[in-house]
Write a protein that holds these residues in place. Structure first.
Motif, PDB file in Angstrom:
ATOM      1  N   ARG A  19       0.826  -1.212   0.000  1.00 49.73           N
ATOM      2  CA  ARG A  19       0.000   0.000   0.000  1.00 49.73           C
ATOM      3  C   ARG A  19       0.859   1.260   0.000  1.00 49.73           C
ATOM      4  O   ARG A  19       0.568   2.219  -0.726  1.00 49.73           O
ATOM      5  CB  ARG A  19      -0.927  -0.006   1.218  1.00 49.73           C
ATOM      6  CG  ARG A  19      -1.860   1.204   1.272  1.00 49.73           C
ATOM      7  CD  ARG A  19      -2.840   1.092   2.409  1.00 49.73           C
ATOM      8  NE  ARG A  19      -3.682   2.280   2.511  1.00 49.73           N
ATOM      9  CZ  ARG A  19      -4.758   2.489   1.767  1.00 49.73           C
ATOM     10  NH1 ARG A  19      -5.133   1.598   0.878  1.00 49.73           N
ATOM     11  NH2 ARG A  19      -5.469   3.598   1.921  1.00 49.73           N
ATOM     12  N   ASN A  20       1.928   1.278   0.777  1.00 50.46           N
ATOM     13  CA  ASN A  20       2.797   2.452   0.869  1.00 50.46           C
ATOM     14  C   ASN A  20       4.249   2.010   0.899  1.00 50.46           C
ATOM     15  O   ASN A  20       4.608   1.043   1.595  1.00 50.46           O
ATOM     16  CB  ASN A  20       2.490   3.267   2.130  1.00 50.46           C
ATOM     17  CG  ASN A  20       1.157   3.980   2.062  1.00 50.46           C
ATOM     18  OD1 ASN A  20       1.020   4.979   1.368  1.00 50.46           O
ATOM     19  ND2 ASN A  20       0.159   3.460   2.772  1.00 50.46           N
ATOM     20  N   PRO A  78      -3.801  11.635  -0.134  1.00 51.86           N
ATOM     21  CA  PRO A  78      -3.177  11.671   1.187  1.00 51.86           C
ATOM     22  C   PRO A  78      -3.918  12.623   2.130  1.00 51.86           C
ATOM     23  O   PRO A  78      -4.592  13.524   1.719  1.00 51.86           O
ATOM     24  CB  PRO A  78      -1.763  12.167   0.901  1.00 51.86           C
ATOM     25  CG  PRO A  78      -1.860  12.885  -0.402  1.00 51.86           C
ATOM     26  CD  PRO A  78      -2.934  12.200  -1.178  1.00 51.86           C
ATOM     27  N   THR A  88       1.949   4.676  -3.410  1.00 52.86           N
ATOM     28  CA  THR A  88       0.815   5.058  -2.577  1.00 52.86           C
ATOM     29  C   THR A  88      -0.447   4.583  -3.292  1.00 52.86           C
ATOM     30  O   THR A  88      -0.395   4.214  -4.476  1.00 52.86           O
ATOM     31  CB  THR A  88       0.750   6.580  -2.380  1.00 52.86           C
ATOM     32  OG1 THR A  88       0.514   7.212  -3.647  1.00 52.86           O
ATOM     33  CG2 THR A  88       2.046   7.126  -1.777  1.00 52.86           C
ATOM     34  N   PRO A  89      -1.588   4.584  -2.623  1.00 49.73           N
ATOM     35  CA  PRO A  89      -2.826   4.232  -3.334  1.00 49.73           C
ATOM     36  C   PRO A  89      -3.078   5.111  -4.554  1.00 49.73           C
ATOM     37  O   PRO A  89      -3.591   4.626  -5.570  1.00 49.73           O
ATOM     38  CB  PRO A  89      -3.899   4.423  -2.264  1.00 49.73           C
ATOM     39  CG  PRO A  89      -3.184   4.190  -0.963  1.00 49.73           C
ATOM     40  CD  PRO A  89      -1.804   4.727  -1.174  1.00 49.73           C
ATOM     41  N   THR A 138      -0.752   6.708  -6.551  1.00 50.97           N
ATOM     42  CA  THR A 138       0.142   6.363  -7.655  1.00 50.97           C
ATOM     43  C   THR A 138      -0.245   5.015  -8.264  1.00 50.97           C
ATOM     44  O   THR A 138      -0.196   4.851  -9.484  1.00 50.97           O
ATOM     45  CB  THR A 138       1.603   6.312  -7.174  1.00 50.97           C
ATOM     46  OG1 THR A 138       1.740   5.331  -6.138  1.00 50.97           O
ATOM     47  CG2 THR A 138       2.044   7.665  -6.639  1.00 50.97           C
ATOM     48  N   SER A 139      -0.653   4.063  -7.443  1.00 48.42           N
ATOM     49  CA  SER A 139      -1.067   2.763  -7.973  1.00 48.42           C
ATOM     50  C   SER A 139      -2.314   2.896  -8.840  1.00 48.42           C
ATOM     51  O   SER A 139      -2.409   2.276  -9.910  1.00 48.42           O
ATOM     52  CB  SER A 139      -1.326   1.782  -6.824  1.00 48.42           C
ATOM     53  OG  SER A 139      -0.140   1.540  -6.081  1.00 48.42           O
ATOM     54  N   SER A 142       8.425   3.948  -0.121  1.00 50.36           N
ATOM     55  CA  SER A 142       9.185   5.059  -0.704  1.00 50.36           C
ATOM     56  C   SER A 142      10.651   4.658  -0.771  1.00 50.36           C
ATOM     57  O   SER A 142      11.208   4.153   0.214  1.00 50.36           O
ATOM     58  CB  SER A 142       9.024   6.328   0.133  1.00 50.36           C
ATOM     59  OG  SER A 142       9.740   7.401  -0.441  1.00 50.36           O
ATOM     60  N   VAL A 170       7.871   6.122  -5.456  1.00 53.17           N
ATOM     61  CA  VAL A 170       6.898   6.219  -4.377  1.00 53.17           C
ATOM     62  C   VAL A 170       5.705   5.347  -4.732  1.00 53.17           C
ATOM     63  O   VAL A 170       5.194   5.396  -5.855  1.00 53.17           O
ATOM     64  CB  VAL A 170       6.445   7.672  -4.152  1.00 53.17           C
ATOM     65  CG1 VAL A 170       5.349   7.740  -3.104  1.00 53.17           C
ATOM     66  CG2 VAL A 170       7.618   8.538  -3.740  1.00 53.17           C
TER      67      VAL A 170
END
Length: 506
Positions: A76-77, A506, A88-89, A91-92, A79, A86
């Motif tokens: 999920r996260n 975020p 994150t939800p 970017t995915s 970096s 990075v």
């Protein structure tokens, strides 16, 4: 961190790169086999080439699907290396969106008969997709620049790929010259920002800017960076490459330039201005103007809406019309970034996604009409409703969505953007920009209706083929139908996407 763990976190990009190499190998092998077949006459060279094109398309599409599965399996996260990679939800989610757009571009390229060497072309599409994924998945300016260059170099080649059309070479050259200029602006701006802040990570830059006083070199660096991205998103007055690139490039290339690159550019531009440059936001409110990047983007948005919509009125070529329409839509999409905040950014991301899906579908219709009628002017669309009802219905959905007619996705996207802008800056400070955007939407309705008039009202010429009888465009017509269904679904149930974007923020 071990290389194995790094490879695991970068597995979607690795899958797409491997797919590109496999497709390239198949294309080169088929060229040699085609040459041997031409000498020995054992098999017709066209049969060998057609089989190889099918395998290349299958491998490319399969690689994109596997990459989507790899994105879903990411943590999920995470970096790496100070924000260079990075996870994150958010970017995915947008990696998946970029991959879906690449999948539909592969579908359009599969039926493009004018493109020789399909293996090389599909490999370049996949490499451009890697550039999109690097852009979306980074919060470090140098890695963002690397992603921009990988994407840009791939798109220049894609624009100039059709060796049988001189306009394709012209499109590639103009796109290359303007793109190189924008890269120079971006890199020079990044160097100034690094010199003033001592960092290229967006979070670290934000901390430095919050503690620093306003300095001319810093302001110059921010403005030059914004100008570089204005080239990428075709915002006026940095849009002059777009009409020729959209009209001259092969249609799958134009579709990818108009969709995937726009989505990734808006994602990374939003992260740069809202995260990295957040402390110097400024204000674009008519009653409380304040220096910062927000007034710069507001001016770009206003010019894009006016120039894009007014010049589109004079176009008779559908691809040039879509290009100037893209300039106007870049202005609409910037409204969310000008508004700022969580709501503004999510509105920008939703609208950019909806616009990208709509444009790929519209270019799919243009591809079918061009392949069967030999052109993409308005007259080539005359009587399309009689010749191909499915394509005509799909084009109607796409045009009405771009115009912002309910219950389609474009209407909700504009409503979301305009409401976010009205709530920003207090006391309706961005009312002037929203009013200008509403005026532009009214103007755009005219030229979208001109396209639909040609399709549904004008009579077809006697030489026009019955497109529904053509089986060679079955894949394109299927893609158009699916994309039209997505646009309709996102208009009726926008929460299917907006809820995911808001949950990923975020």
């Amino acid at each position: 961190m071990s290389y194995l763990e790094l490879l695991k976190l970068a597995s979607p990009e690795a899958v797409v790169v491997i797919s590109a190499l496999v497709v390239l190998a198949i294309g080169l092998t088929s060229r040699r086999a085609s040459a041997v077949a031409g000498v020995s006459s054992a098999k017709p060279p066209t049969t060998v080439a057609g089989t190889a094109a099918g395998w290349c398309s299958l491998v490319a599409a399969l690689g994109v699907v596997i990459a989507i599965a790899a994105v879903l399996m990411l943590p999920r996260n995470a970096s790496l290396f100070g924000g260079m990679l990075v996870i994150t939800p958010l970017t995915s989610l947008f990696k998946i969106i970029c991959l879906v757009l690449a999948f539909f571009t592969v579908c359009l390229a599969r039926s493009e008969k004018s493109l020789r060497d399909p293996g090389e072309y599909l490999a370049i599409i996949l490499l451009a997709t890697v550039g999109l994924m690097l852009l979306v998945g980074s919060e470090e300016l140098l890695m963002i620049f690397i992603g921009l260059e990988l994407l840009g170099l791939s798109l220049y080649v894609m624009a100039a790929f059709d060796k049988t059309d001189v306009r394709s070479a012209e499109a590639g050259l103009k796109y290359f010259l303007f793109g190189s200029t924008s890269s120079a602006f971006t890199l020079f701006g990044i160097s100034l920002i690094y010199g003033m802040s001592g960092s290229t990570g967006l979070a670290a830059i934000s901390e430095k800017l919050a503690a620093a006083t306003a300095q001319p070199l810093l302001a110059t660096g921010i403005i030059m960076t914004l100008i570089g991205f204005a080239f990428k998103i075709a915002a006026a007055p940095f849009h002059l490459w777009a009409p020729d690139a959209y009209q001259g490039a092969p249609i799958p290339s134009a579709a990818f330039i108009a969709s995937g690159s726009k989505v990734a550019s808006f994602v990374v531009l939003g992260k740069i201005v809202l995260v990295g440059f957040g402390p110097v936001h400024g204000s674009s409110a008519w009653h409380a103007m304040a220096a910062g990047w927000s007034p710069v983007l507001a001016v770009l948005a206003a010019l894009s809406i006016l120039i894009g919509n007014l010049v589109a009125l004079a176009q008779t070529n559908v691809r040039r019309l879509l290009a100037y329409s893209a300039v106007a839509h870049a202005g609409y999409t910037l409204l969310g970034l000008v508004a700022g905040g969580r709501d503004g950014f999510s509105a920008t991301l939703f609208y950019a996604t909806v616009y990208a899906i709509t444009l790929v579908g519209a270019f799919g219709v243009v591809a079918v009409v061009r392949s069967e009628s030999g052109g993409d002017d308005l007259e080539n669309f005359s009587g399309l409703a009689e010749r191909a009802p499915l394509l005509a219905g799909g084009m109607a959905i796409f045009m009405f969505s771009l115009a912002g007619i309910p219950p389609l996705a474009g209407f909700f996207g504009k409503f979301y953007l305009f409401s976010a802008a009205l709530r920003a800056d207090g006391d309706y400070g961005l009312l002037w920009l929203v009013g200008l955007a509403l005026f532009g939407s009214f103007v755009s309705l005219y030229y979208y209706l001109i396209v639909l008039k040609a399709i549904f009202v004008d009579q077809p010429s006697r030489a026009s083929p019955a497109l529904d009888q053509m089986s060679s465009n079955l894949l394109r017509r299927s893609a158009v139908a699916v994309l039209a269904g997505i646009v309709l679904l996102l208009g009726i149930m926008p929460d299917t996407l907006t809820a995911r974007i808001l949950a990923a923020m975020p």
